[in-house]
Scaffold this active site. Structure first.
Site, PDB file in Angstrom:
ATOM      1  N   CYS A 156     115.772  57.703  47.961  1.00  0.00           N
ATOM      2  CA  CYS A 156     116.056  56.269  47.769  1.00  0.00           C
ATOM      3  C   CYS A 156     117.189  56.008  46.792  1.00  0.00           C
ATOM      4  O   CYS A 156     117.749  54.915  46.777  1.00  0.00           O
ATOM      5  CB  CYS A 156     114.808  55.550  47.263  1.00  0.00           C
ATOM      6  SG  CYS A 156     113.589  55.380  48.538  1.00  0.00           S
TER       7      CYS A 156
HETATM    8  N1  CO8 Z   1      96.010  47.798  57.356  1.00  0.00           N
HETATM    9  C1  CO8 Z   1      94.854  47.403  56.780  1.00  0.00           C
HETATM   10  N2  CO8 Z   1      94.333  48.017  55.674  1.00  0.00           N
HETATM   11  C2  CO8 Z   1      94.996  49.060  55.160  1.00  0.00           C
HETATM   12  C3  CO8 Z   1      96.203  49.533  55.715  1.00  0.00           C
HETATM   13  C4  CO8 Z   1      96.716  48.851  56.865  1.00  0.00           C
HETATM   14  N3  CO8 Z   1      97.854  49.238  57.453  1.00  0.00           N
HETATM   15  N4  CO8 Z   1      96.642  50.580  54.990  1.00  0.00           N
HETATM   16  C5  CO8 Z   1      95.754  50.779  54.011  1.00  0.00           C
HETATM   17  N5  CO8 Z   1      94.754  49.867  54.099  1.00  0.00           N
HETATM   18  C6  CO8 Z   1      93.572  49.729  53.242  1.00  0.00           C
HETATM   19  C7  CO8 Z   1      93.233  51.048  52.559  1.00  0.00           C
HETATM   20  O1  CO8 Z   1      92.397  51.822  53.388  1.00  0.00           O
HETATM   21  C8  CO8 Z   1      92.521  50.563  51.309  1.00  0.00           C
HETATM   22  O2  CO8 Z   1      91.175  50.233  51.630  1.00  0.00           O
HETATM   23  P1  CO8 Z   1      89.980  50.508  50.552  1.00  0.00           P
HETATM   24  O3  CO8 Z   1      90.313  49.630  49.377  1.00  0.00           O
HETATM   25  O4  CO8 Z   1      88.777  50.110  51.296  1.00  0.00           O
HETATM   26  O5  CO8 Z   1      90.079  51.969  50.212  1.00  0.00           O
HETATM   27  C9  CO8 Z   1      93.231  49.248  50.971  1.00  0.00           C
HETATM   28  O6  CO8 Z   1      93.862  48.828  52.180  1.00  0.00           O
HETATM   29  C10 CO8 Z   1      94.268  49.405  49.882  1.00  0.00           C
HETATM   30  O7  CO8 Z   1      95.116  50.538  50.175  1.00  0.00           O
HETATM   31  P2  CO8 Z   1      96.216  51.061  49.180  1.00  0.00           P
HETATM   32  O8  CO8 Z   1      95.614  51.294  47.833  1.00  0.00           O
HETATM   33  O9  CO8 Z   1      96.943  52.205  49.816  1.00  0.00           O
HETATM   34  O10 CO8 Z   1      97.205  49.782  49.154  1.00  0.00           O
HETATM   35  P3  CO8 Z   1      98.254  49.347  48.087  1.00  0.00           P
HETATM   36  O11 CO8 Z   1      97.883  48.028  47.589  1.00  0.00           O
HETATM   37  O12 CO8 Z   1      98.561  50.423  47.074  1.00  0.00           O
HETATM   38  O13 CO8 Z   1      99.580  49.178  48.997  1.00  0.00           O
HETATM   39  C11 CO8 Z   1     101.651  50.350  49.446  1.00  0.00           C
HETATM   40  C12 CO8 Z   1     100.146  50.288  49.681  1.00  0.00           C
HETATM   41  C13 CO8 Z   1     102.264  49.091  50.075  1.00  0.00           C
HETATM   42  C14 CO8 Z   1     102.190  51.578  50.112  1.00  0.00           C
HETATM   43  C15 CO8 Z   1     101.959  50.349  47.939  1.00  0.00           C
HETATM   44  O14 CO8 Z   1     101.164  51.288  47.273  1.00  0.00           O
HETATM   45  C16 CO8 Z   1     103.424  50.644  47.626  1.00  0.00           C
HETATM   46  O15 CO8 Z   1     104.344  50.023  48.131  1.00  0.00           O
HETATM   47  N6  CO8 Z   1     103.647  51.555  46.682  1.00  0.00           N
HETATM   48  C17 CO8 Z   1     105.025  51.901  46.242  1.00  0.00           C
HETATM   49  C18 CO8 Z   1     105.577  52.829  47.217  1.00  0.00           C
HETATM   50  C19 CO8 Z   1     107.015  53.123  47.012  1.00  0.00           C
HETATM   51  O16 CO8 Z   1     107.780  52.418  46.396  1.00  0.00           O
HETATM   52  N7  CO8 Z   1     107.408  54.206  47.580  1.00  0.00           N
HETATM   53  C20 CO8 Z   1     108.750  54.589  47.603  1.00  0.00           C
HETATM   54  C21 CO8 Z   1     108.856  55.485  48.756  1.00  0.00           C
HETATM   55  S1  CO8 Z   1     110.304  55.357  49.539  1.00  0.00           S
HETATM   56  C22 CO8 Z   1     111.347  56.621  49.081  1.00  0.00           C
HETATM   57  O17 CO8 Z   1     111.317  57.148  48.030  1.00  0.00           O
HETATM   58  C23 CO8 Z   1     112.311  57.069  50.100  1.00  0.00           C
HETATM   59  C24 CO8 Z   1     111.841  58.337  50.675  1.00  0.00           C
HETATM   60  C25 CO8 Z   1     112.800  58.798  51.696  1.00  0.00           C
HETATM   61  C26 CO8 Z   1     112.809  57.937  52.936  1.00  0.00           C
HETATM   62  C27 CO8 Z   1     112.238  58.649  54.118  1.00  0.00           C
HETATM   63  C28 CO8 Z   1     112.322  57.825  55.371  1.00  0.00           C
HETATM   64  C29 CO8 Z   1     111.074  57.859  56.210  1.00  0.00           C
END
Ligand code: CO8
Length: 373
Positions: A156
């Protein structure tokens, strides 16, 4: 002393879009198929049933509403769940090259320059569609630049690290002008079968032209006051795809050969790191957060950006102070902060200060402080 400035930016946006409802519908069809195919194993307790995704969750957890993609049909086919991008012959331009040429032309036009004014080109992005010949050299050839080109990958933070490399080349005299281009095809490495991450990424390409100040039009573009880079190893965002995969019996079939992350951990660990880094950089430039007119932050998650902006400013940031493009583009990796800069820079007036800041896999953070000329 030679000073480098940003004199132009460009953006290529793929025309196809997928909104959350379309993406979720395809994912949930895949879930139904999977659960039906594995009904016996699920009933016997040997396999856990897959859970459906939801548009409401996606928008609340990330702020993403839709994403642009190179191919829509393959991603939305529940039996495929991957973009359909047919291989091209060696005589045809690669997809990344086409995106890059389009974004570079816009950056040159904005700066009032032609390829004859450019000596170097860097392709800086998360995924290269082949290892060699370098994508950058193909783009250099397609544009007709007489000079040198190379590829670099810092996930990123590729574009901000690329910016520092361009500034170095211009200021040490090895190039009059450098194009930094980020053709991000994130859909190619996103696991659309993974509920936790299937909504995260989109595709786009940005370009930035960095030039010697003396060669630019007075009163246009942005002076670069400083760049600050930081890396710290973490397995929380990882992709094990690589040329050694054929050396292992399992090949490339396992999910770890696509993007995987511990999203919560990334959120918690990266947000304070980024806020502290921006504050330290401002101090080193004898500036305060109140001096900032704008923050063009990496576009991965809206809640994360709001938290970082709050930590930096000591209060909530307005839309104008920290513009959002991830609702429309999702996370386009290194292109994200540059899309925000490209779309939200023209209203600044001479002397206004802003910071481009990227953060992501590595971990890697890149921060660039700019002043409107
Ligand atoms: N629909 C419904 N429910 C869902 C879904 C879904 N799709 N996904 C998860 N849930 C549920 C989970 O099961 C969980 O349920 P429970 O509480 O019962 O266990 C609940 O929702 C909450 O799940 P999470 O804790 O996972 O949810 P978050 O609130 O943490 O949100 C995010 C998830 C949006 C992913 C968030 O954590 C986030 O954005 N974090 C930051 C990530 C970030 O910035 N990453 C950077 C990566 S990008 C990068 O570096 C580039 C890499 C190279 C690129 C490669 C290209 C492919």
């Amino acid at each position: 002393m030679i000073k480098a400035v940003i004199s132009g930016t460009g953006l290529y946006t793929p025309p196809a879009t997928i909104d959350n409802d379309e993406l979720v519908e395809a994912f949930n069809q895949y879930v139904e198929l999977y659960n039906a195919e594995n009904a016996d194993a699920i009933a016997a307790g040997d396999l856990a049933p897959l859970q459906p995704s939801s548009s409401a969750f996606i928008e609340k957890a990330s702020g993403i509403k839709r994403r642009h993609v190179i191919d829509k049909t393959g991603i939305l086919d529940p039996k495929r769940m991957a973009p359909l991008i047919p291989e091209r012959s060696n005589e045809e331009p690669s997809v990344q090259c086409e995106m890059a040429v389009s974004a570079c032309k816009e950056a040159l036009e904005q700066a009032g320059k032609t390829v004859a004014d450019v000596d170097a080109l860097i392709v800086a992005c998360s995924n290269m569609q082949r290892p060699y010949p370098a994508i950058s050299i193909e783009v250099q050839e397609a544009l007709g630049i007489d000079g040198f080109a190379y590829d670099m990958n810092v996930a990123c933070s590729s574009a901000t690290f690329g910016l520092q490399a361009a500034v170095n080349s211009v200021e040490n005299g090895s190039a009059r002008a450098v194009l930094v281009v980020s053709p991000e095809i994130c859909s190619g490495h996103l696991n659309f079968r993974d509920r936790d991450s299937h909504f995260i990424f989109g595709d786009a390409c940005t370009a930035i032209l960095v030039e010697r100040e003396e060669n630019t039009r007075a009163g246009e573009g942005f002076e670069i006051l400083g760049t600050s880079l930081k890396t710290k190893f973490s397995n929380n965002i990882r992709n094990n795809f690589g040329f050694l995969n054929r050396g292992d019996e399992s090949g490339i079939g396992k999910p770890d050969k696509l993007f995987i992350q511990q999203g919560r951990k990334v959120f918690k660990e990266v947000s304070p790191l980024v806020a502290e880094m921006i504050q330290a950089q401002l101090r080193s430039l004898s500036l305060t957060p109140d001096d900032l007119k704008r923050m063009w932050l990496h576009q991965a998650n809206l809640n994360m950006n709001q938290l970082i902006a709050r930590k930096v400013l000591g209060r909530d940031a307005s839309e104008e102070e920290a513009p959002v493009i991830l609702d429309e583009y999702a996370n386009t990796s290194s292109a994200g902060s540059i899309i925000a800069f490209h779309k939200h820079k023209e209203d600044l007036v001479a002397g206004d200060l802003g910071v481009i800041c990227s953060f992501g896999a590595g971990y890697s953070v890149g921060s660039v402080v700019l002043r409107r000329r």
